[in-house]
Design a protein around this motif. Structure first.
Motif, PDB file in Angstrom:
ATOM      1  N   PRO A  15      49.110  31.315  36.347  1.00 46.41           N
ATOM      2  CA  PRO A  15      50.480  30.973  35.953  1.00 46.41           C
ATOM      3  C   PRO A  15      51.454  31.145  37.111  1.00 46.41           C
ATOM      4  N   ALA A  16      52.503  30.352  37.117  1.00 44.85           N
ATOM      5  CA  ALA A  16      53.483  30.384  38.200  1.00 44.85           C
ATOM      6  C   ALA A  16      54.211  31.716  38.274  1.00 44.85           C
ATOM      7  N   ASP A  17      54.314  32.424  37.142  1.00 44.79           N
ATOM      8  CA  ASP A  17      55.079  33.674  37.124  1.00 44.79           C
ATOM      9  C   ASP A  17      54.227  34.911  37.380  1.00 44.79           C
ATOM     10  N   TYR A  18      52.936  34.724  37.642  1.00 46.00           N
ATOM     11  CA  TYR A  18      52.045  35.881  37.762  1.00 46.00           C
ATOM     12  C   TYR A  18      52.438  36.788  38.923  1.00 46.00           C
ATOM     13  N   ALA A  19      52.668  36.223  40.108  1.00 46.45           N
ATOM     14  CA  ALA A  19      52.963  37.037  41.293  1.00 46.45           C
ATOM     15  C   ALA A  19      54.224  37.862  41.094  1.00 46.45           C
ATOM     16  N   SER A  20      55.271  37.258  40.535  1.00 48.79           N
ATOM     17  CA  SER A  20      56.509  38.007  40.334  1.00 48.79           C
ATOM     18  C   SER A  20      56.355  39.048  39.232  1.00 48.79           C
ATOM     19  N   ALA A  21      55.522  38.769  38.238  1.00 43.40           N
ATOM     20  CA  ALA A  21      55.326  39.708  37.134  1.00 43.40           C
ATOM     21  C   ALA A  21      54.673  41.002  37.588  1.00 43.40           C
ATOM     22  N   VAL A  22      53.795  40.923  38.588  1.00 40.55           N
ATOM     23  CA  VAL A  22      53.051  42.108  39.017  1.00 40.55           C
ATOM     24  C   VAL A  22      53.575  42.702  40.318  1.00 40.55           C
ATOM     25  N   ALA A  23      54.616  42.117  40.888  1.00 38.87           N
ATOM     26  CA  ALA A  23      55.045  42.475  42.246  1.00 38.87           C
ATOM     27  C   ALA A  23      55.386  43.949  42.413  1.00 38.87           C
ATOM     28  N   SER A  24      55.961  44.585  41.394  1.00 37.90           N
ATOM     29  CA  SER A  24      56.405  45.972  41.546  1.00 37.90           C
ATOM     30  C   SER A  24      55.403  46.990  41.019  1.00 37.90           C
ATOM     31  N   MET A  25      54.265  46.523  40.476  1.00 34.09           N
ATOM     32  CA  MET A  25      53.294  47.421  39.861  1.00 34.09           C
ATOM     33  C   MET A  25      52.316  47.987  40.889  1.00 34.09           C
ATOM     34  N   GLN A  26      51.758  49.152  40.576  1.00 33.39           N
ATOM     35  CA  GLN A  26      50.651  49.648  41.360  1.00 33.39           C
ATOM     36  C   GLN A  26      49.379  48.933  40.916  1.00 33.39           C
ATOM     37  N   THR A  27      48.320  49.063  41.712  1.00 34.67           N
ATOM     38  CA  THR A  27      47.132  48.238  41.509  1.00 34.67           C
ATOM     39  C   THR A  27      46.487  48.451  40.144  1.00 34.67           C
ATOM     40  N   GLY A  28      46.380  49.702  39.708  1.00 40.06           N
ATOM     41  CA  GLY A  28      45.768  49.968  38.410  1.00 40.06           C
ATOM     42  C   GLY A  28      46.528  49.320  37.271  1.00 40.06           C
ATOM     43  N   ALA A  29      47.845  49.363  37.342  1.00 40.89           N
ATOM     44  CA  ALA A  29      48.674  48.750  36.310  1.00 40.89           C
ATOM     45  C   ALA A  29      48.528  47.230  36.327  1.00 40.89           C
ATOM     46  N   ILE A  30      48.402  46.651  37.527  1.00 37.80           N
ATOM     47  CA  ILE A  30      48.187  45.204  37.623  1.00 37.80           C
ATOM     48  C   ILE A  30      46.868  44.820  36.965  1.00 37.80           C
ATOM     49  N   ALA A  31      45.833  45.621  37.191  1.00 40.81           N
ATOM     50  CA  ALA A  31      44.528  45.323  36.593  1.00 40.81           C
ATOM     51  C   ALA A  31      44.609  45.354  35.066  1.00 40.81           C
ATOM     52  N   ARG A  32      45.249  46.369  34.526  1.00 42.57           N
ATOM     53  CA  ARG A  32      45.369  46.462  33.065  1.00 42.57           C
ATOM     54  C   ARG A  32      46.196  45.307  32.503  1.00 42.57           C
ATOM     55  N   TYR A  33      47.277  44.982  33.186  1.00 39.81           N
ATOM     56  CA  TYR A  33      48.117  43.858  32.762  1.00 39.81           C
ATOM     57  C   TYR A  33      47.325  42.550  32.785  1.00 39.81           C
ATOM     58  N   THR A  34      46.555  42.339  33.850  1.00 40.03           N
ATOM     59  CA  THR A  34      45.799  41.101  34.005  1.00 40.03           C
ATOM     60  C   THR A  34      44.726  40.975  32.931  1.00 40.03           C
ATOM     61  N   ILE A  35      44.034  42.058  32.674  1.00 40.68           N
ATOM     62  CA  ILE A  35      42.988  42.049  31.638  1.00 40.68           C
ATOM     63  C   ILE A  35      43.586  41.717  30.276  1.00 40.68           C
ATOM     64  N   GLU A  36      44.710  42.344  29.972  1.00 36.75           N
ATOM     65  CA  GLU A  36      45.341  42.107  28.666  1.00 36.75           C
ATOM     66  C   GLU A  36      45.903  40.695  28.563  1.00 36.75           C
ATOM     67  N   ARG A  37      46.573  40.247  29.625  1.00 36.35           N
ATOM     68  CA  ARG A  37      47.225  38.930  29.562  1.00 36.35           C
ATOM     69  C   ARG A  37      46.217  37.799  29.435  1.00 36.35           C
ATOM     70  N   PHE A  38      45.080  37.908  30.127  1.00 37.46           N
ATOM     71  CA  PHE A  38      44.126  36.812  30.160  1.00 37.46           C
ATOM     72  C   PHE A  38      42.890  37.066  29.298  1.00 37.46           C
ATOM     73  N   GLY A  39      42.905  38.168  28.543  1.00 43.94           N
ATOM     74  CA  GLY A  39      41.805  38.455  27.633  1.00 43.94           C
ATOM     75  C   GLY A  39      40.479  38.641  28.343  1.00 43.94           C
ATOM     76  N   LEU A  40      40.488  39.289  29.503  1.00 41.39           N
ATOM     77  CA  LEU A  40      39.264  39.467  30.275  1.00 41.39           C
ATOM     78  C   LEU A  40      38.434  40.610  29.708  1.00 41.39           C
ATOM     79  N   ARG A  41      37.147  40.443  29.702  1.00 39.92           N
ATOM     80  CA  ARG A  41      36.235  41.484  29.226  1.00 39.92           C
ATOM     81  C   ARG A  41      35.662  42.202  30.438  1.00 39.92           C
ATOM     82  N   GLU A  42      36.553  42.844  31.180  1.00 37.87           N
ATOM     83  CA  GLU A  42      36.194  43.544  32.407  1.00 37.87           C
ATOM     84  C   GLU A  42      36.916  44.889  32.437  1.00 37.87           C
ATOM     85  N   GLU A  43      36.390  45.793  33.245  1.00 36.02           N
ATOM     86  CA  GLU A  43      37.021  47.090  33.404  1.00 36.02           C
ATOM     87  C   GLU A  43      38.089  47.023  34.496  1.00 36.02           C
ATOM     88  N   PRO A  44      39.196  47.749  34.324  1.00 35.04           N
ATOM     89  CA  PRO A  44      40.249  47.722  35.341  1.00 35.04           C
ATOM     90  C   PRO A  44      39.750  48.045  36.749  1.00 35.04           C
TER      91      PRO A  44
END
Length: 232
Positions: free
Chosen positions: A53-82
């Motif tokens: 998505p076009a807004d992905y980079a700005s959505a995660v820009a201020s997060m630390q890496t672990g938070a980005i992983a959790r956000y990404t998994i939830e947003r895209f329904g990934l069946r992966e570990e952070p």
């Protein structure tokens, strides 16, 4: 746009004295790293055959890496570990930060002038240790700083909180009111102010949509460290 840049830089000098301390973000502020993270994100989504998505980079820009992983998994329904996502990003980033990242224009000269003035310098970054070390070494900035800290060191969720800036001030043994923060994100500028510090903004394409607000709220705004303040 050209007139705005000239007005911001008017009276600036590379012979600087910022008082007692300056605290710098890395990605998007000292380092021109947008292209690196675009490539990391491109590889990540391509491997999963997902349109980014076009807004992905700005959505995660201020997060630390672990938070980005959790956000990404939830947003895209990934069946992966952070941690699996973090490891994948770090593997891609390690090579790129060690070989490709470049300083923003006149960043090295400005850091040298601050150091020569007697100012104390710190890094406050969301990058994990091995990436920030690779980046600082490749950009030839390692010797510039008295301390380097991250949101993980500050036990913070990210730069939405002022915790990392207060930690950097404590490490430098400088009062928050005597610190100037250089950042590229709106949330970071606001957090630096909440920490009781001045905040200067560096333009980066990743936060272009917020730039008018950043300019309005920051103590100063620049496109090039040749425009950075001679005194604060």
């Amino acid at each position: 746009m050209a007139d705005s840049r000239q007005q911001v830089g008017r009276g600036a000098s590379q012979t600087a004295n910022v008082g007692k301390a300056a605290i710098f973000d890395l990605d998007g502020t000292l380092l021109d790293s947008m292209g690196i993270w675009q490539e990391i994100d491109r590889r990540f989504f391509a491997r999963r055959q997902i349109d980014m998505p076009a807004d992905y980079a700005s959505a995660v820009a201020s997060m630390q890496t672990g938070a980005i992983a959790r956000y990404t998994i939830e947003r895209f329904g990934l069946r992966e570990e952070p941690q699996a996502l973090v490891d994948e990003w770090n593997d891609d980033a390690q090579l790129l930060y060690a070989t490709a990242v470049q300083p923003k224009p006149h960043a090295l000269q400005y850091l040298a002038s601050l150091k020569a003035s007697g100012a104390k310098l710190a890094v406050a970054t969301s990058l994990p240790p091995r990436l920030r070390q690779a980046a600082l070494e490749h950009a030839q900035m390692t010797a510039c700083f008295d301390h380097v800290c991250s949101v993980d060191d500050a036990q913070s969720i990210g730069k939405e909180e002022p915790t990392i800036y207060l930690l950097a001030a404590r490490q430098l043994r400088v009062e928050p009111a005597d610190c100037t923060v250089f950042e590229d994100l709106l949330v970071a500028v606001r957090s630096a102010h909440r920490a009781g510090m001045k905040a200067w903004a560096m333009y980066d394409e990743s936060s272009a949509q917020d730039w008018p607000t950043i300019e309005a709220e920051a103590d100063g705004a620049i496109y090039d460290f040749a425009q950075a303040p001679a005194t604060l």
